[in-house]
Scaffold this motif. Structure first.
Motif, PDB file in Angstrom:
ATOM      1  N   LEU A 176       0.846  -1.201   0.000  1.00 17.22           N
ATOM      2  CA  LEU A 176       0.000   0.000   0.000  1.00 17.22           C
ATOM      3  C   LEU A 176       0.877   1.245   0.000  1.00 17.22           C
ATOM      4  CD1 LEU A 176      -2.779  -0.862   2.633  1.00 17.22           C
ATOM      5  CD2 LEU A 176      -2.729  -1.313   0.180  1.00 17.22           C
ATOM      6  N   SER A 177       0.439   2.265  -0.698  1.00 19.59           N
ATOM      7  CA  SER A 177       1.187   3.513  -0.692  1.00 19.59           C
ATOM      8  C   SER A 177       0.438   4.556   0.132  1.00 19.59           C
ATOM      9  CB  SER A 177       1.380   4.032  -2.115  1.00 19.59           C
ATOM     10  OG  SER A 177       0.198   4.645  -2.593  1.00 19.59           O
ATOM     11  N   LEU A 178       1.225   5.460   0.650  1.00 25.48           N
ATOM     12  CA  LEU A 178       0.673   6.555   1.448  1.00 25.48           C
ATOM     13  C   LEU A 178      -0.397   7.326   0.662  1.00 25.48           C
ATOM     14  CD1 LEU A 178       2.885   8.987   3.488  1.00 25.48           C
ATOM     15  CD2 LEU A 178       1.143   9.878   1.960  1.00 25.48           C
ATOM     16  N   ARG A 179      -0.089   7.652  -0.558  1.00 27.29           N
ATOM     17  CA  ARG A 179      -1.032   8.403  -1.389  1.00 27.29           C
ATOM     18  C   ARG A 179      -2.320   7.619  -1.597  1.00 27.29           C
ATOM     19  NH1 ARG A 179       2.809  12.352  -4.300  1.00 27.29           N
ATOM     20  NH2 ARG A 179       1.094  13.393  -5.351  1.00 27.29           N
ATOM     21  N   GLU A 180      -2.161   6.322  -1.788  1.00 28.26           N
ATOM     22  CA  GLU A 180      -3.312   5.458  -2.035  1.00 28.26           C
ATOM     23  C   GLU A 180      -4.263   5.491  -0.835  1.00 28.26           C
ATOM     24  OE1 GLU A 180      -1.868   1.598  -2.777  1.00 28.26           O
ATOM     25  OE2 GLU A 180      -3.554   0.988  -4.027  1.00 28.26           O
ATOM     26  N   VAL A 181      -3.705   5.340   0.335  1.00 25.15           N
ATOM     27  CA  VAL A 181      -4.518   5.331   1.542  1.00 25.15           C
ATOM     28  C   VAL A 181      -5.198   6.681   1.737  1.00 25.15           C
ATOM     29  CG1 VAL A 181      -4.465   5.124   4.053  1.00 25.15           C
ATOM     30  CG2 VAL A 181      -3.093   3.592   2.657  1.00 25.15           C
ATOM     31  N   ALA A 182      -4.421   7.753   1.545  1.00 27.32           N
ATOM     32  CA  ALA A 182      -4.988   9.092   1.692  1.00 27.32           C
ATOM     33  C   ALA A 182      -6.132   9.290   0.697  1.00 27.32           C
ATOM     34  CB  ALA A 182      -3.906  10.149   1.474  1.00 27.32           C
ATOM     35  N   ARG A 183      -5.912   8.889  -0.542  1.00 29.37           N
ATOM     36  CA  ARG A 183      -6.931   9.011  -1.581  1.00 29.37           C
ATOM     37  C   ARG A 183      -8.201   8.288  -1.150  1.00 29.37           C
ATOM     38  NH1 ARG A 183      -4.620   6.077  -5.755  1.00 29.37           N
ATOM     39  NH2 ARG A 183      -2.841   7.483  -5.636  1.00 29.37           N
ATOM     40  N   GLU A 184      -8.023   7.034  -0.707  1.00 33.52           N
ATOM     41  CA  GLU A 184      -9.162   6.214  -0.279  1.00 33.52           C
ATOM     42  C   GLU A 184      -9.914   6.876   0.867  1.00 33.52           C
ATOM     43  OE1 GLU A 184      -9.915   3.484  -1.873  1.00 33.52           O
ATOM     44  OE2 GLU A 184     -11.402   2.494  -0.601  1.00 33.52           O
ATOM     45  N   ALA A 185      -9.186   7.601   1.694  1.00 32.33           N
ATOM     46  CA  ALA A 185      -9.808   8.259   2.848  1.00 32.33           C
ATOM     47  C   ALA A 185     -10.362   9.629   2.480  1.00 32.33           C
ATOM     48  CB  ALA A 185      -8.798   8.379   3.976  1.00 32.33           C
ATOM     49  N   GLY A 186     -10.197  10.028   1.204  1.00 29.48           N
ATOM     50  CA  GLY A 186     -10.690  11.327   0.779  1.00 29.48           C
ATOM     51  C   GLY A 186      -9.866  12.486   1.299  1.00 29.48           C
ATOM     52  N   LEU A 187      -8.578  12.266   1.389  1.00 30.78           N
ATOM     53  CA  LEU A 187      -7.684  13.313   1.921  1.00 30.78           C
ATOM     54  C   LEU A 187      -6.578  13.626   0.914  1.00 30.78           C
ATOM     55  CD1 LEU A 187      -7.001  12.306   5.638  1.00 30.78           C
ATOM     56  CD2 LEU A 187      -8.250  14.299   4.806  1.00 30.78           C
ATOM     57  N   ALA A 188      -6.050  14.831   1.014  1.00 25.93           N
ATOM     58  CA  ALA A 188      -4.844  15.140   0.254  1.00 25.93           C
ATOM     59  C   ALA A 188      -3.685  14.365   0.882  1.00 25.93           C
ATOM     60  CB  ALA A 188      -4.569  16.626   0.277  1.00 25.93           C
TER      61      ALA A 188
END
Lengths: 205, 205
Positions: free
Chosen positions: A32-44
Motif C-alpha cells: 500500500l502507498s501513502l497516497r493510495e490510503v490518503a486518496r481512499e480516505a478522501g484526503l490530500a
DNA sequence: CGCATTTGTGTACGCGTGTACACAAAAGTT
DNA sequence: AACTTTTGTGTACACGCGTACACAAATGCG
C-alpha cells in the motif's frame, strides 16, 4: 470543547478504515502507498502526516486494532463457554465468526507476521503470545477442575493456537461451506492435541 | 548444440537467485521490482522479459523451486528414518536443517501463502498439500505396522504440517539457540498430536 | 474580538517504476 | 558466406511515489 479533537480522531479512523479497505488476498500492507490510503480516505496526501509519521506508523496502529478485536473475541468465547458443550467448540466458533465479520484485520495479523519492519513483526507476535498465554492459563485451570491435568500448558496452548490461526489464515480465501468443513476438522485436531497432552501428563506412561 | 540454451538457462537462474537474494524478513516478494531484480542479476531491465513475462511469472518459478527443495527434504527425512529414533525427530531435524541452509526459499513458501495473485497462492497451497498427503500415507502405514492405528490420517497429518510450518516460519527470524528450543517444543507438540490421534482411534472411547 | 494553533489543500520536486522502440552482438541455420 | 533468430543494451516516456513548502480555513484561547 473538542469539536476539533473529535474530528481529528474521526479522520484518523478514516485513514485506518481506508487502509483496511485496501487490504485483501491480493494486496499486502507493504504494497500500500501513502497516497493510495490518503486518496481512499478522501484526503490530500499531505494530510496523512497530520495523523501518522509514515506507513509503518499506520501499520502499528492497525496491529493494535486487530489485537484488541482478537482479545474481545476471546472474552466472548469464554462467556459463551457456560452455555456450550466444550471450550474448543466455543472458541473455534467465536473465532470463525470474527473472521467472517472482519476479514481484513485478520488478514493483517495472520498473513503479515513475516513481513514488514522488526517492530511490526514484534507487535504481531506480542498479540499472538498474549492470546496463547491466556489460553494456557485456561487449559491449566480446566485441567485441574477436571482432575485431568495436561502436559506443559504453554506448549499445548501454543500448538492449539498455531493450528487454529493457521487454519483461520486459510479460511480467509474460502467459501462459507469450505470454512465449515475446515472448522470441523479444526475441532478434531484441537481434540487430538488436548487428548495427547493429557496422555503425556499421565504418570508412568 | 546448446551453447545458447545453456547460457539462457544460466541467466534465468541468475534472475531467480537475484530475487531470492533480495528476499529477507523485511522484504516480501510483492515489494520487489522488476528493475531491482534485473539490476541484482547484472542485467538491463529489458532483458528480464526474455525470461519471464512479468514478476508474477518469476514468482511462480520461485514457488516451484521451493517446492522441489521441500520434497527433497522429505525424501532425506525418510532415508534418515531407519537410523533414527522416531519419524518425528528425524523429520523436524531435516526440516530445520533445510531452513538453515536456504532460508529465503522458506521465507517465500511459508510467509507469502496469503499474498500475491490467485495462481501464486494456489501453487503454494498445492506444494503444502503434496507434503501433507505424503505424510498422511506414512502415518497410516506406520500405524498399521505398529498395530496402533491413528484417527483420520489426513487430519492428523494436516495438524502436524500446520504446527511444523508455523514453527518453521517463526524460526526464520530466530537465533540458532532459540531455534533449538523451538525444535524441541515442536517435537513435543507433534507427539501430542500423534498420541491424541491414536487415542481417538481407540475403539469404544 | 484578535491572535495562535491545528487541520487540510495545491503545487512542485526529484526519483524509481514498467515497458515500448530501435539497435548491437552473438549463435544457429542453410 | 549470407541469412535469421535469439539475447541483451540504451534511450525514452508517462506515471505514481514520498515529501517539502507556502498557504487557506477552521477552531481554541486570551
Amino acid at each position: 470543547m473538542s469539536s476539533r479533537t473529535d474530528k481529528k480522531q474521526q479522520t484518523r479512523q478514516n485513514l485506518i478504515d481506508a487502509a483496511l479497505g485496501l487490504l485483501n488476498q491480493q494486496r499486502s500492507f507493504g504494497s500500500l502507498s501513502l497516497r493510495e490510503v490518503a486518496r481512499e480516505a478522501g484526503l490530500a496526501p499531505n494530510a496523512f502526516y497530520r495523523h501518522f509519521d509514515d506507513m509503518e506508523d499506520l501499520g502499528l496502529a492497525l496491529v493494535d486494532v486487530a489485537g484488541q478485536g482478537l482479545r474481545t473475541v476471546m472474552r466472548e468465547a469464554r462467556q459463551k463457554l457456560a452455555h456450550s458443550q466444550s471450550v474448543i467448540d466455543a472458541s473455534v466458533a467465536a473465532l470463525f465468526d470474527h473472521i467472517a465479520r472482519e476479514p481484513q484485520l485478520f488478514h493483517m495479523l495472520l498473513r503479515e507476521q513475516g513481513s514488514g519492519s522488526e517492530s511490526w513483526r514484534r507487535a504481531i507476535r506480542t498479540e499472538i503470545r498474549y492470546f496463547t498465554n491466556e489460553l494456557a492459563e485456561d487449559l491449566e485451570r480446566l485441567g485441574q477442575a477436571k482432575q485431568r491435568p495436561i502436559f506443559d500448558p504453554y506448549a499445548t496452548a501454543d500448538a492449539m493456537v498455531a493450528i487454529t490461526f493457521g487454519g483461520a489464515g486459510n479460511a480467509l480465501s474460502m467459501t462459507a461451506d469450505s470454512r465449515a468443513e475446515l472448522a470441523a476438522r479444526l475441532v478434531q485436531q484441537l481434540r487430538m492435541i488436548m487428548l495427547g497432552s493429557e496422555r503425556m501428563a499421565e504418570p508412568k506412561a
